[in-house]
Design an enzyme around this catalytic site. Structure first.
Site, short mmCIF file in Angstrom:
data_model
loop_
_atom_site.label_atom_id
_atom_site.label_comp_id
_atom_site.label_asym_id
_atom_site.label_seq_id
_atom_site.Cartn_x
_atom_site.Cartn_y
_atom_site.Cartn_z
CE LYS A 16 -3.19 1.47 5.24
NZ LYS A 16 -3.16 0.93 3.88
CB SER B 291 -0.98 0.00 1.18
OG SER B 291 -0.28 0.21 2.36
#
Ligand code: ADP
Length: 770
Positions: A718, A675
């Site tokens: 996140k 990611s």
């Protein structure tokens, strides 16, 4: 030279030359022979009967060789018996019986041997040998006086020595006769030696047997004595029959316990073994522990389950702030359970970072269902026998955790929380996961067998619930049996609410305070959240609040105050200096530095990626403990940039002249996963083009060689981390757009989301327009 002498047959007696001895005479024929001797020169021939029990022996009943003797004395005893004292003179052989009635008269010939004709050394050697053997015999037998041995050693005449010895040893008549019959002195000594050797050996064997028997008797007596002592002690202590009393007690308990048949049989068998053990033996205590275990298990004890959805909802609501989705899923689960009326079906697995309330939800479910609650921590369990127990052959063996938990629960239908099921691992001692599978499988767990218990226990009434931090390490077959309910990190907002409504009241009470003693406002709590904790859940927050409460309690007691006010400004007095600095976005926009977002099991975090260029020849250097997947992402980003140089306005030959160094600081974050792809590419483009990256932008997304942006996981965590760090714009893969809904409203409102499908969109939004 032949002599004619009256003959007297002796019963069980042999007279040797040089001997003087008494014997009693009763037989008429013998008395007559004696009288005849007395009339003449008192000489008589004494010879042994072959069989002592013959009353009137004929010629054939007596031996051939006897002793010419002199009658020394006669003494009339009561009745017709006469006591005779005789002295042996010399051995002689019967040649002829001259008269048979009224007594025997025989013609006898003395044996003559010239002793001087022997080799003197040989004689002496034999004599010494004989004497020494005889001395050994005397010592061993204890029946001959030691004086005799001394006397013998002093006698010179060799013939006499052997006769005296033969006379002094208790021998059978035949043996004595054998010695008597030997006229040759040396051969006589040899024969005698043989007999003494034999006798000595027999004596030795006898002695050996004696000591053995004595030892055995001693041991038996000692044990008997000790046992009697134990009995006496037990009596003294009031324990009348020791073990048997104990066994009786167990049996009485057994009658009332109502154990399953198999368990009852097992107990009886073990009690039987116990009876046979010596009291105080180690094995005995192993049996006791085992039997106690069987008695302690809730074979037929259960609590009355009560599924009232309204009540369950109320309890869940009461104990937990927020978690709306989780609560809903649990209520659904309970509804299904109620309808089906059994526990078959998937096991609930609460998955989320530590401290988000998994354990506490499980406790509330138990409370709502009126089931007892037990927790089994599976973290670090490597060995199958921790689940299933050790066989009883091992010293100190114990049942496994499942059976122990049931004992702890005290009912056979508890809610068993299998905590941290993702932290189990397997090694050479076996795979705990397979044992776990059996525990959780409704088809098998009605007869769960623990190695220690050796009895089947029905687990099908127990309600199992599991928790995990992440699903990745849960073995696939186990995961297949579970219904996963995810719990995510809390926002600052959540934490503040949980703290004010739940943690603070709880800690105030735990520390002996009341609401009035401690004044603390939400702003201060938010400072604790931001500067003293860094976590997804609220565990440390609770600890810090507890710590404040303790310090306040101390102030109240020692300074005699009634109210203590904790504020933002005096917080450091209670908790020390701030532990965390807020990881704010970079101070200013910089070239070659981009902010990524990472997911960790304890929540999300921001991740700075730095790229530097140096003169060189196109080397790509990666530092900061990057995992393989992240390294590959960096290479993919590099290839993408090289293929797009023209569009990106980057000098095409950069890879021939420049070395690129990528560094990802921040040691605590695990750096593997795809990611960070677009972040790496953005930092590299910025470094190569000299255009700074906006400090207010953070991003997450996987990159392909053609610059497409692929979706990632853990968006909520996140984004929460980015929000905390003061980021304003989030760039995310377009496929993650749907996940934005999960982000709490207040956070969402203060952020700008850019959904990118390719790298161009990312760069357009991340780079500051030059
Ligand atoms: P986990 O099992 O997920 O590691 P715990 O259940 O042990 O976390 O939670 C830690 C503490 O936080 C407990 O005291 C729990 O009551 C509290 N807690 C967690 N989430 C909430 C919530 N939503 N509402 C109220 N208290 C909570």
């Amino acid at each position: 030279m032949a002599k004619t002498l009256p003959l007297l047959p002796l019963r069980g007696l042999t007279v040797f030359p040089f001997m003087t001895l008494y014997f009693d005479v009763g037989r008429e024929k013998s008395i007559k022979a004696l009288e005849e001797a007395m009339i003449n020169d008192q000489m008589i021939f004494l010879v042994a009967q072959k069989d002592a029990s013959t009353d009137s022996p004929g010629e054939g009943d007596i031996f051939n060789i006897g002793t010419i003797s002199k009658v020394k004395q006669l003494l009339k005893l009561q009745g017709d018996t006469i006591r005779v004292l005789v002295e042996g003179i010399s051995r002689a052989e019967v040649k002829n019986i001259i008269q048979r009635e009224p007594f025997f008269i025989a013609e006898v010939v003395e044996g003559h041997m010239e002793e001087e004709s022997f080799e003197p050394n040989e004689v002496e050697a034999l004599k010494r040998r004989l004497v020494s053997v005889f001395e050994d015999y005397v010592k061993l037998s204890g029946k001959v006086s030691p004086d005799t041995a001394l006397t013998v050693s002093e006698i010179e005449n060799i013939s006499q020595v052997s006769d005296i010895i033969a006379n002094n040893i208790p021998l059978k008549v035949e043996q004595k006769q054998e010695i008597l019959s030997e006229f040759h002195p040396l051969r006589r000594i040899e024969r005698l030696l043989k007999i003494i050797y034999q006798e000595t050996e027999i004596l030795e064997i006898e002695k050996d047997i004696n000591t053995k028997v004595r030892k055995q008797i001693d041991k038996v007596q000692k044990e008997y004595y000790l046992r009697e002592q134990i009995k006496a002690i037990q009596n003294e202590l009031g324990d009348r029959d020791g073990v048997s009393g104990e066994v009786e007690e167990y049996k009485a308990r057994l009658e009332k316990a109502g154990l399953p048949e198999e368990a009852e049989k097992k107990v009886l068998k073990e009690l039987d073994r116990l009876l046979k053990m010596p009291s105080g033996s180690a094995e005995g205590s192993v049996i006791r522990t085992y039997v106690d275990w069987i008695f302690d298990l809730p074979w037929n004890k259960s609590t009355q389950e009560d599924i009232d959805l309204a009540k369950a909802e109320e309890i869940l609501e009461q104990d937990h702030y927020g978690l709306a989705k989780v609560k809903e899923r649990i209520i659904e689960y309970l509804a299904v359970h109620k309808l089906k009326n059994n526990l078959r079906g998937p096991i609930l697995c609460l998955v989320g970072p530590p401290g988000v309330g998994k354990t506490s939800i499980a406790k509330s479910i138990a409370k709502a269902l009126n089931r007892n609650y037990v927790r089994i921590s599976l973290g670090g369990v490597k060995d199958e026998s921790e689940i299933r127990g050790h066989r009883r052959t091992y010293v100190g063996s114990m049942p496994g955790r499942i059976i122990s938990a049931l004992k702890q629960a005290g009912s056979n239908n508890p809610l068993i929380l299998l905590d941290e099921i993702d932290k189990m691992s397997s090694d050479f001692r076996g795979d705990p996961a397979s044992a776990m599978l059996e525990v959780l499988d409704a088809e098998q767990n009605f007869a769960f067998r623990d190695h220690y218990l050796e009895l089947p226990f029905n687990l099908s009434n127990a309600l199992f619930l599991t928790t995990a931090n992440s699903l990745e390490t849960i073995p696939r077959p186990l995961l297949d049996r579970m219904e996963v309910i995810p719990l995510s990190s809390y926002t600052e907002e959540d934490k503040a609410n949980i703290a004010m409504k739940y943690l603070l009241p709880k800690q105030i009470e735990l520390n002996g305070l009341t609401r009035k003693n401690l004044k603390i406002d939400e702003e201060t709590i938010r400072d604790i959240i931001n500067f003293y904790t860094r976590e997804a859940g609220v565990r440390n927050l609770e600890r810090e609040i507890g710590s404040v409460c303790r310090k306040v309690a101390k102030t109240i007691v020692s300074e005699n105050k009634r109210v203590v006010t904790v504020t933002k400004s005096n917080l450091e007095k209670y908790l020390g200096i701030k532990k965390y600095r807020f990881d704010f976005a970079n101070e200013k926009d910089q070239v070659g530095i981009a902010t990524g977002l990472a997911w960790t099991p304890v929540g999300g975090d921001t991740l700075s990626i730095e790229v530097n260029l140096m003169n060189g020849n196109g080397k790509l250097e990666l530092t900061g403990h990057l995992g393989d997947v992240m390294k590959e992402s960096a290479r993919a980003a590099m290839s993408y940039i090289r293929s797009e140089c023209k569009d990106l306005k980057i000098d095409e030959s950069f890879y021939e002249k420049k070395d690129i160094h990528i560094h990802v600081p921040e040691g605590a974050i695990p750096k593997d996963g795809p990611s960070a792809g677009i972040t790496l590419a953005t930092a590299m483009v910025s470094a190569l083009s000299g255009i700074p990256v906006s400090r207010k932008v953070a991003m997450t997304g996987e990159i392909t060689l053609r610059g497409r942006v692929l979706p990632i996981g853990g968006l909520k965590e996140k984004v929460l981390a980015a929000h905390r760090a003061g980021i304003e714009t989030i760039i995310l893969p377009v496929d993650n757009k749907k996940d934005i809904d999960e982000i709490p409203e207040n956070v969402r409102a203060s952020l700008k989301f850019i959904c990118a499908s390719d790298m161009k969109t990312v760069l357009k939004n991340a780079l500051v327009k030059a």
